[in-house]
Design an enzyme around this catalytic site. Structure first.
Site, PDB file in Angstrom:
ATOM      1  N   GLY A   1       2.924   0.123   4.644  1.00  0.00           N
ATOM      2  CA  GLY A   1       2.525  -1.237   4.318  1.00  0.00           C
ATOM      3  C   GLY A   1       2.488  -2.094   5.577  1.00  0.00           C
ATOM      4  N   GLY A   2       3.600  -2.819   5.794  1.00  0.00           N
ATOM      5  CA  GLY A   2       3.674  -3.780   6.907  1.00  0.00           C
ATOM      6  C   GLY A   2       3.220  -3.209   8.239  1.00  0.00           C
TER       7      GLY A   2
ATOM      8  CG  HIS B   1       1.852  -0.335  -4.366  1.00  0.00           C
ATOM      9  ND1 HIS B   1       2.768  -1.343  -4.444  1.00  0.00           N
ATOM     10  CD2 HIS B   1       1.946   0.202  -3.127  1.00  0.00           C
ATOM     11  CE1 HIS B   1       3.406  -1.428  -3.270  1.00  0.00           C
ATOM     12  NE2 HIS B   1       2.918  -0.483  -2.458  1.00  0.00           N
TER      13      HIS B   1
ATOM     14  CD  GLU C   1       4.638   3.263  -1.408  1.00  0.00           C
ATOM     15  OE1 GLU C   1       4.284   3.208  -0.232  1.00  0.00           O
ATOM     16  OE2 GLU C   1       4.333   2.404  -2.254  1.00  0.00           O
TER      17      GLU C   1
ATOM     18  CB  SER D   1      11.064  -0.033   5.482  1.00  0.00           C
ATOM     19  OG  SER D   1      11.084  -1.162   4.625  1.00  0.00           O
TER      20      SER D   1
ATOM     21  N   GLY E   1       9.015  -2.979   2.011  1.00  0.00           N
ATOM     22  CA  GLY E   1       8.972  -4.306   2.619  1.00  0.00           C
ATOM     23  C   GLY E   1      10.343  -4.929   2.805  1.00  0.00           C
TER      24      GLY E   1
ATOM     25  CD  GLU F   1       3.882  -4.646  -3.108  1.00  0.00           C
ATOM     26  OE1 GLU F   1       2.661  -4.726  -2.850  1.00  0.00           O
ATOM     27  OE2 GLU F   1       4.739  -4.427  -2.238  1.00  0.00           O
TER      28      GLU F   1
ATOM     29  CG  ASN G   1      -0.879  -0.871   0.428  1.00  0.00           C
ATOM     30  OD1 ASN G   1      -1.853  -1.615   0.274  1.00  0.00           O
ATOM     31  ND2 ASN G   1       0.160  -0.859  -0.401  1.00  0.00           N
ATOM     32  CD1 TRP G   2      -4.269  -2.223   6.129  1.00  0.00           C
ATOM     33  CD2 TRP G   2      -6.103  -3.501   6.221  1.00  0.00           C
ATOM     34  NE1 TRP G   2      -5.016  -1.789   7.194  1.00  0.00           N
ATOM     35  CE2 TRP G   2      -6.159  -2.568   7.272  1.00  0.00           C
ATOM     36  CE3 TRP G   2      -7.151  -4.390   6.082  1.00  0.00           C
ATOM     37  CZ2 TRP G   2      -7.214  -2.515   8.180  1.00  0.00           C
ATOM     38  CZ3 TRP G   2      -8.207  -4.346   6.984  1.00  0.00           C
ATOM     39  CH2 TRP G   2      -8.241  -3.412   8.029  1.00  0.00           C
ATOM     40  CE  LYS G   3       2.570  -3.451   0.718  1.00  0.00           C
ATOM     41  NZ  LYS G   3       3.966  -3.618   0.397  1.00  0.00           N
TER      42      LYS G   3
HETATM   43  C1  PEP Z   1       3.875  -0.068   0.588  1.00  0.00           C
HETATM   44  O1  PEP Z   1       3.823  -1.140   0.071  1.00  0.00           O
HETATM   45  O2  PEP Z   1       3.132   0.873   0.225  1.00  0.00           O
HETATM   46  C2  PEP Z   1       4.808   0.123   1.681  1.00  0.00           C
HETATM   47  C3  PEP Z   1       5.255   1.330   1.981  1.00  0.00           C
HETATM   48  O3  PEP Z   1       5.178  -0.999   2.318  1.00  0.00           O
HETATM   49  P1  PEP Z   1       6.143  -1.117   3.617  1.00  0.00           P
HETATM   50  O4  PEP Z   1       5.719  -0.005   4.540  1.00  0.00           O
HETATM   51  O5  PEP Z   1       5.821  -2.452   4.121  1.00  0.00           O
HETATM   52  O6  PEP Z   1       7.499  -0.939   3.107  1.00  0.00           O
END
Ligand code: PEP
Length: 650
Positions: free
Chosen positions: A632-633, A493, A565, A611, A571, A495, A406-408
């Site tokens: 994500g990251g 998601h 999640e 994470s 994050g 966010e 997920n590049w956001k």
């Molecule tokens: C996400 O936002 O879907 C996610 C899992 O982010 P991260 O891996 O950065 O925690």
């Protein structure tokens, strides 16, 4: 089945006799005081369309085609018809509702009870449309619907309208002995010929007995209303009249019209035949054509012709006694039924059998591949999968292992393309052992789709609109996402739930639209830190599933990938421990099992997100209920993402 059979029968008998259906609609309009406002063409069109609609709905119910839509339409039809028949039963404005034409005449109370039963059946079907077993696979349903529509509209309804009803259920059908029936009526017995009389217009004499007792042939030209009669075939009519004169057969025109209309008809057509008056409803019952021609012999109906299909000139060259024209036609009801069985029922049966055979061979192949796959993964954990994109890999319903990025809101177009290219090359060189998906900002999708090898890496969006299209500035619809070449979309998601106020209702719409556009949904759920601390994580994820995806029928739910999640881990660098994650994944699977059954729960892919990194992925992915990750990251660098993907090789 009861609904299907009733709709098919009712549509068929109406289509066989469109004019009869039109007369019935006219009767209803008269009872409502509306008849003068509705032109005949409209009632006739309504009759044909009503017949076709009922028939096609019946076929759809029988084959379980477009189950949800059809069940709603059927419920609406029954919800309208039942109160209407209640009014009929109570007020009795029309004695026969006409739901089965003349084929099966029910009293108004019988019709009401029939409709109550059908309404109950319609409610059941509407409540559980997907319980109807499909007779034919979705990809072939259009053939059944179109074939049935063409059949009922052209072969049955329009042909019956142009010639005459192919099945005649009225008391004036070919072979009916009018003399006997009329005599019974005269003797005071019950008989359908009560209103049948023939009265000469010039001297008012009733010649019914004379006509019916004539041992020879008699032609009756039947025109309920000369004002509305079709005069395009007047030469052919006059020709039959001349023929009757040449061979000494009586010829009468029976009409309900008055003297002025008769004079006008004589002037415009040059008619020389005598005119008689008969009740107009009776005339409409005698023949469904204005005008139509009837041949009687010995009081028995020998033949009937519509004005569009009068006997040709060459058939009028010898006396009726020596001609085919003077005999009852050989195409009996049985041969017509056989014709329908051969040209309508048989092709559909063959199509269904071929379709089932095809589905069965596909199922066998799937099963074989499934057992081969499980053998392969048993024997070689590191085996290479040539088509790892789960959307392409339909080989089984077994739950898929997926790592999705997920590049956001990161990376401009150039950087995004560079990252996707790098990942593409890396995974082509070293094939992953799981499905890989990258979900990017909208603007990257079309460009990345151009070069991404989607057999190895699936492409998805991070969101889509909750509206189909229209004035929603700045929004991107599911259809637009699909048109870029993307196959997935992340929905729900945390966010988006938090910063853009996406409620369960909005997400429900988004899921429906995404699925309508064939996008595979990665649906995110998860609790906040406060909710975890209050021990409410199970409650939260359950409510999130119930609010947006547990409304889906099983076949659609099976297409959903769940991503658990925990918001507190996204994050933040905090990861749920493998045990914490496994515990809630197992809980999620258990509530899916409660809702859809164990088989669906076992087949559902549940990803972990929050994470997740190359260092903790192997431990997380080793848990039985964790089927991969939403990253994500760590999906923003090819090497980091590849490290997580490789966790499935460990
Ligand atoms: C996400 O936002 O879907 C996610 C899992 O982010 P991260 O891996 O950065 O925690």
């Amino acid at each position: 089945m009861v609904l299907a059979a009733t709709f098919i029968l009712s549509g068929f008998v109406k289509a066989v006799d469109p004019l009869g259906t039109q007369y019935k609609i006219h009767d209803y309009l008269t009872a409502l005081g509306l008849a003068q406002f509705v032109p005949d063409l409209l009632t006739l069109t309504a009759a044909v369309l009503l017949a076709a609609l009922e028939f096609i709905l019946g076929i759809c119910l029988l084959f379980a085609i477009r189950r949800r839509l059809v069940s709603k339409v059927v419920l609406v039809v029954m919800a309208v018809m039942t109160p209407l028949t209640l009014w009929l039963a109570l007020a009795d404005p029309i004695h026969d509702c006409g739901c089965f034409g003349d084929a099966l005449v029910l009293t108004n109370w019988q019709t009401l009870w029939k409709n109550v039963v059908l309404l109950c059946a319609a409610v059941i079907v509407w409540k559980a449309p997907t319980l109807q077993p499909r007779l034919i696979s979705e990809s072939n349903q259009w053939i059944v619907v179109n074939y049935s529509a063409l059949f009922i509209l052209f072969v049955i309804a329009l042909r019956s309208l142009y010639t005459l009803p192919q099945f005649d259920f009225r008391p004036y059908h070919i072979g009916a002995n009018l003399r006997e029936g009329w005599q019974r009526m005269m003797d005071g017995e019950d008989s359908p010929y009560t209103d049948f009389f023939i009265e000469r217009t010039d001297d008012g004499e009733d010649i019914t007995e004379q006509v019916l007792n004539d041992g020879g042939y008699t032609f009756l030209l039947v025109a309920p209303h000369l004002e509305q009669a079709d005069d395009s075939q007047l030469d052919e009519i006059n020709q039959v009249y001349e023929y009757s004169q040449d061979y000494g057969y009586p010829f009468y025109c029976l009409t309900a019209s008055t003297g002025r209309a008769i004079t006008r008809w004589q002037e415009t057509t040059g008619a020389e035949y005598p005119f008689c008056n008969t009740d107009d409803i009776t005339l409409k019952t005698v023949i469904r054509s204005n005008p139509g021609l009837l041949l009687l012999k010995d009081g028995i109906v020998i033949r009937k012709w519509s004005h569009n299909a009068l006997p040709p000139e060459e058939a009028l060259s010898k006396p009726l006694e020596d001609s085919e024209l003077g005999k009852q036609p050989s195409d009996s009801a049985t041969s017509k039924i056989l014709w329908i069985l051969t040209w309508f029922v048989l092709p559909l049966v063959l199509l269904t059998l071929a379709d089932r055979l095809w589905a069965w061979t596909r199922w066998i192949r799937k099963k074989k591949r499934k057992s081969e796959n499980s053998e392969n993964s048993d024997h070689s954990e590191n085996s290479e999968n040539s088509d790892n994109n789960p959307i392409n890999n339909n080989s089984s319903n077994m739950r898929k292992k997926i790592v999705a990025g997920n590049w956001k809101m990161n990376m401009n177009l150039q950087d995004g393309i560079a990252l996707a290219k790098e990942l593409n090359e890396t995974l082509k060189a070293d094939k992953p052992n799981c499905g890989v998906v990258i979900c990017t900002p909208f603007i990257h999708l079309a460009s990345i789709a151009q070069f991404l090898d989607q057999d190895i890496i699936g492409l998805g969006a991070e969101n889509c609109a909750d509206k189909e299209k229209g004035a929603f500035t700045g929004e991107v619809s599911a259809e637009m996402v699909k048109s870029t070449g993307a196959q997935y979309v992340i929905l729900g998601h945390s966010e988006r739930r938090e910063y853009y106020n996406e409620t369960p209702e909005i997400l429900k719409e988004k899921v429906l639209l995404a699925q309508k556009n064939d996008l595979k949904v990665i649906f995110c759920i998860g609790e906040s830190k406060a909710e975890r601390e209050a021990g409410k994580q199970n409650e939260v994820v359950k409510a999130e599933l119930e609010g947006s995806v547990f409304n889906l029928p099983e076949e659609d739910f099976r297409k959903i990938v769940i991503a658990y999640e925990p918001i507190w881990a996204i994050g933040t660098g905090l990861t749920a421990t493998a045990e914490q994650a496994e515990e809630i994944h197992a809980y999620i699977r258990s509530i899916i099992a409660e809702k859809y059954g164990q088989a669906v729960a076992d087949d559902t892919t549940i990803l972990y997100g929050g994470s997740c990194k190359a260092s903790n992925a192997p431990e997380l992915f080793a848990k039985p209920d964790i089927d991969g990750g939403l990253i994500g990251g760590a999906s923003l660098k090819a090497a980091d993402f590849k490290g997580i993907i490789d966790a499935w090789k460990k």
